[in-house]
Scaffold this motif. Sequence first.
Motif, PDB file in Angstrom:
ATOM      1  N   ASN A 185       2.088  -5.308 -10.775  1.00 50.09           N
ATOM      2  CA  ASN A 185       1.374  -5.372  -9.493  1.00 50.09           C
ATOM      3  C   ASN A 185      -0.101  -5.012  -9.670  1.00 50.09           C
ATOM      4  OD1 ASN A 185       0.373  -3.716  -6.927  1.00 50.09           O
ATOM      5  ND2 ASN A 185       1.889  -5.210  -6.234  1.00 50.09           N
ATOM      6  N   ARG A 186      -0.983  -5.881  -9.213  1.00 46.90           N
ATOM      7  CA  ARG A 186      -2.420  -5.696  -9.454  1.00 46.90           C
ATOM      8  C   ARG A 186      -2.980  -4.484  -8.716  1.00 46.90           C
ATOM      9  NH1 ARG A 186      -2.035 -11.381  -9.516  1.00 46.90           N
ATOM     10  NH2 ARG A 186      -2.255 -11.494  -7.260  1.00 46.90           N
ATOM     11  N   ARG A 187      -2.500  -4.223  -7.497  1.00 47.98           N
ATOM     12  CA  ARG A 187      -3.005  -3.060  -6.758  1.00 47.98           C
ATOM     13  C   ARG A 187      -2.624  -1.765  -7.483  1.00 47.98           C
ATOM     14  NH1 ARG A 187      -4.906  -1.993  -1.806  1.00 47.98           N
ATOM     15  NH2 ARG A 187      -4.587  -4.180  -1.224  1.00 47.98           N
ATOM     16  N   LEU A 188      -1.389  -1.686  -7.949  1.00 41.72           N
ATOM     17  CA  LEU A 188      -0.954  -0.499  -8.686  1.00 41.72           C
ATOM     18  C   LEU A 188      -1.770  -0.333  -9.957  1.00 41.72           C
ATOM     19  CD1 LEU A 188       0.985   1.877  -9.136  1.00 41.72           C
ATOM     20  CD2 LEU A 188       2.572   0.263 -10.224  1.00 41.72           C
ATOM     21  N   ARG A 189      -1.979  -1.396 -10.687  1.00 46.77           N
ATOM     22  CA  ARG A 189      -2.747  -1.326 -11.927  1.00 46.77           C
ATOM     23  C   ARG A 189      -4.174  -0.851 -11.659  1.00 46.77           C
ATOM     24  NH1 ARG A 189       0.219  -4.668 -15.872  1.00 46.77           N
ATOM     25  NH2 ARG A 189      -1.621  -5.074 -17.144  1.00 46.77           N
ATOM     26  N   GLY A 190      -4.784  -1.365 -10.593  1.00 48.29           N
ATOM     27  CA  GLY A 190      -6.154  -0.971 -10.267  1.00 48.29           C
ATOM     28  C   GLY A 190      -6.264   0.490  -9.881  1.00 48.29           C
ATOM     29  N   CYS A 203      -6.847   7.293 -13.923  1.00 43.85           N
ATOM     30  CA  CYS A 203      -6.971   7.707 -15.321  1.00 43.85           C
ATOM     31  C   CYS A 203      -8.428   7.817 -15.754  1.00 43.85           C
ATOM     32  CB  CYS A 203      -6.212   6.734 -16.221  1.00 43.85           C
ATOM     33  SG  CYS A 203      -4.427   6.890 -16.060  1.00 43.85           S
ATOM     34  N   HIS A 204      -9.278   6.958 -15.221  1.00 38.28           N
ATOM     35  CA  HIS A 204     -10.705   7.060 -15.527  1.00 38.28           C
ATOM     36  C   HIS A 204     -11.264   8.384 -15.014  1.00 38.28           C
ATOM     37  CE1 HIS A 204     -14.844   5.777 -16.220  1.00 38.28           C
ATOM     38  NE2 HIS A 204     -15.127   6.155 -14.977  1.00 38.28           N
ATOM     39  N   ALA A 205     -10.860   8.765 -13.803  1.00 37.30           N
ATOM     40  CA  ALA A 205     -11.341  10.018 -13.222  1.00 37.30           C
ATOM     41  C   ALA A 205     -10.826  11.231 -13.989  1.00 37.30           C
ATOM     42  CB  ALA A 205     -10.924  10.104 -11.760  1.00 37.30           C
ATOM     43  N   LEU A 256      -5.038   4.930 -20.284  1.00 40.76           N
ATOM     44  CA  LEU A 256      -4.010   4.242 -19.516  1.00 40.76           C
ATOM     45  C   LEU A 256      -3.443   3.093 -20.341  1.00 40.76           C
ATOM     46  CD1 LEU A 256      -2.434   3.676 -16.892  1.00 40.76           C
ATOM     47  CD2 LEU A 256      -4.348   2.224 -16.170  1.00 40.76           C
ATOM     48  N   GLY A 257      -2.130   3.089 -20.511  1.00 38.84           N
ATOM     49  CA  GLY A 257      -1.454   1.995 -21.195  1.00 38.84           C
ATOM     50  C   GLY A 257      -0.722   1.116 -20.206  1.00 38.84           C
ATOM     51  N   LEU A 258      -1.080  -0.160 -20.181  1.00 44.00           N
ATOM     52  CA  LEU A 258      -0.439  -1.127 -19.303  1.00 44.00           C
ATOM     53  C   LEU A 258      -0.073  -2.362 -20.116  1.00 44.00           C
ATOM     54  CD1 LEU A 258      -2.744  -0.985 -16.154  1.00 44.00           C
ATOM     55  CD2 LEU A 258      -0.297  -0.533 -16.143  1.00 44.00           C
ATOM     56  N   GLU A 301       0.827  -1.205   0.000  1.00 43.41           N
ATOM     57  CA  GLU A 301       0.000   0.000   0.000  1.00 43.41           C
ATOM     58  C   GLU A 301       0.866   1.262   0.000  1.00 43.41           C
ATOM     59  OE1 GLU A 301      -2.760  -0.249   3.242  1.00 43.41           O
ATOM     60  OE2 GLU A 301      -4.012  -1.771   2.258  1.00 43.41           O
ATOM     61  N   ALA A 302       1.959   1.253   0.745  1.00 44.76           N
ATOM     62  CA  ALA A 302       2.821   2.437   0.812  1.00 44.76           C
ATOM     63  C   ALA A 302       3.507   2.699  -0.523  1.00 44.76           C
ATOM     64  CB  ALA A 302       3.852   2.266   1.925  1.00 44.76           C
ATOM     65  N   VAL A 303       4.023   1.652  -1.164  1.00 43.28           N
ATOM     66  CA  VAL A 303       4.680   1.817  -2.464  1.00 43.28           C
ATOM     67  C   VAL A 303       3.689   2.338  -3.491  1.00 43.28           C
ATOM     68  CG1 VAL A 303       5.765   0.601  -4.391  1.00 43.28           C
ATOM     69  CG2 VAL A 303       6.462   0.077  -2.044  1.00 43.28           C
ATOM     70  N   VAL A 304       2.521   1.734  -3.539  1.00 47.87           N
ATOM     71  CA  VAL A 304       1.512   2.147  -4.517  1.00 47.87           C
ATOM     72  C   VAL A 304       1.052   3.577  -4.257  1.00 47.87           C
ATOM     73  CG1 VAL A 304      -0.846   1.710  -5.322  1.00 47.87           C
ATOM     74  CG2 VAL A 304       0.745  -0.196  -5.031  1.00 47.87           C
ATOM     75  N   ALA A 305       0.868   3.934  -2.998  1.00 51.85           N
ATOM     76  CA  ALA A 305       0.433   5.293  -2.661  1.00 51.85           C
ATOM     77  C   ALA A 305       1.448   6.324  -3.140  1.00 51.85           C
ATOM     78  CB  ALA A 305       0.227   5.415  -1.149  1.00 51.85           C
ATOM     79  N   ALA A 306       2.728   6.050  -2.950  1.00 57.39           N
ATOM     80  CA  ALA A 306       3.765   6.991  -3.387  1.00 57.39           C
ATOM     81  C   ALA A 306       3.745   7.155  -4.901  1.00 57.39           C
ATOM     82  CB  ALA A 306       5.135   6.499  -2.927  1.00 57.39           C
ATOM     83  N   LEU A 307       3.609   6.061  -5.619  1.00 53.48           N
ATOM     84  CA  LEU A 307       3.616   6.112  -7.084  1.00 53.48           C
ATOM     85  C   LEU A 307       2.386   6.830  -7.628  1.00 53.48           C
ATOM     86  CD1 LEU A 307       4.826   2.457  -7.779  1.00 53.48           C
ATOM     87  CD2 LEU A 307       6.179   4.558  -8.001  1.00 53.48           C
ATOM     88  N   VAL A 308       1.223   6.499  -7.089  1.00 48.81           N
ATOM     89  CA  VAL A 308      -0.027   7.074  -7.606  1.00 48.81           C
ATOM     90  C   VAL A 308      -0.140   8.553  -7.247  1.00 48.81           C
ATOM     91  CG1 VAL A 308      -2.554   6.952  -7.477  1.00 48.81           C
ATOM     92  CG2 VAL A 308      -1.201   4.852  -7.625  1.00 48.81           C
ATOM     93  N   ARG A 309       0.240   8.919  -6.038  1.00 47.23           N
ATOM     94  CA  ARG A 309       0.135  10.312  -5.610  1.00 47.23           C
ATOM     95  C   ARG A 309       0.985  11.233  -6.490  1.00 47.23           C
ATOM     96  NH1 ARG A 309       2.740  11.455  -0.010  1.00 47.23           N
ATOM     97  NH2 ARG A 309       4.585  11.450  -1.367  1.00 47.23           N
ATOM     98  N   THR A 310       2.217  10.844  -6.741  1.00 51.29           N
ATOM     99  CA  THR A 310       3.101  11.691  -7.543  1.00 51.29           C
ATOM    100  C   THR A 310       2.660  11.722  -9.000  1.00 51.29           C
ATOM    101  OG1 THR A 310       4.922  11.169  -6.045  1.00 51.29           O
ATOM    102  CG2 THR A 310       5.500  12.099  -8.185  1.00 51.29           C
TER     103      THR A 310
END
Length: 316
Positions: A252-257, A263-265, A270-272, A221-230
């Motif tokens: 990582n599925r959490r990051l992708r989700g 990106c929807h918002a 989104l390219g994955l 959760e911490a890694v994903v939060a840092a990536l998504v926030r920035t």
Amino acid sequence: MVAGGRRVLSGVVASSAAAQAVFGGVVPEVAAREHVATVLPAVRRALAAAGIRPRDLAAVAVTRGPGLLGALLVGVTAAKALGLAWGLPVIGVHHLEAHLYANALAGPIRFPALALIVSGGHTSLLWWEDHSRLTVIGETRDDAAGEAFDKGARALGLPYPGGPAVEALAATVPSTPFHLPVARLEGGGYDFSFSGLKTAVAELAAREPGARAAVARALEEAVVAALVRTTARALEAYPAAALYVAGGVAANRRLRGELEALCHARGVVLGLPPPALCTDNAAMVAAAGYYRFRRGEFLGRWESAETPWPLPAAGS
């Protein structure tokens, strides 16, 4: 083997992960020796799987850098030898650029775009204006996201590589009572920092030996939060038509989700890449090489591996 920068004719991966797992991480000498042992058999298998002969090829693409010098030298030397034997030009590809082109194998690239590269050795945000125009706008100031997963996995007694192991363990619990730090860097830029997180998860794992799954979830959760926030802040500042994500952590599925929701918002494409194309593979190198081939960018006779090999930074 890739045709037209878009279509995979064959994909052969020779991984040294099993050999490196004995040491709990990448040992440069082991990586170079594994390259020596596997590069030519992998080329033969790829040709056979694609049903083509060397005379059907237009060029040979190879990762020139950045990375571990020994492994890079093996790859570049092998590519130049094949190019000489087959009468083909050799194209030197930047490793980070290659990761982005895993997205080209899944669909057409839309410009201008933001790109997030997350792997064991790199965490970078880039402004991607065209096939030959990439600018780094943010990167890690210390450890990469993938390294935080690897070191966290080691603290939890999980195998290398750490990302998939942490994700699998984190998925066994619905939530976690722990909250690990997400670095807030001064200056309002788009850089990342994971060294503090790496230390915090090691301390938490030692303090809570009976809560391995909850610690793993807190780390994820911490890694994903840092990536998504920035990334979200960068999307506010740059007029991107799309966001492309690449690198091993992009599986990582959490990051992708969470990036899908972001990106929807924002109304951004989104390219994955498929998970199999997120980790290092030859298809992404060939795809990136196709566009350098079109521009006539070939390795000279005396050119070799290039490390470090920085991409352009913002303002440079």
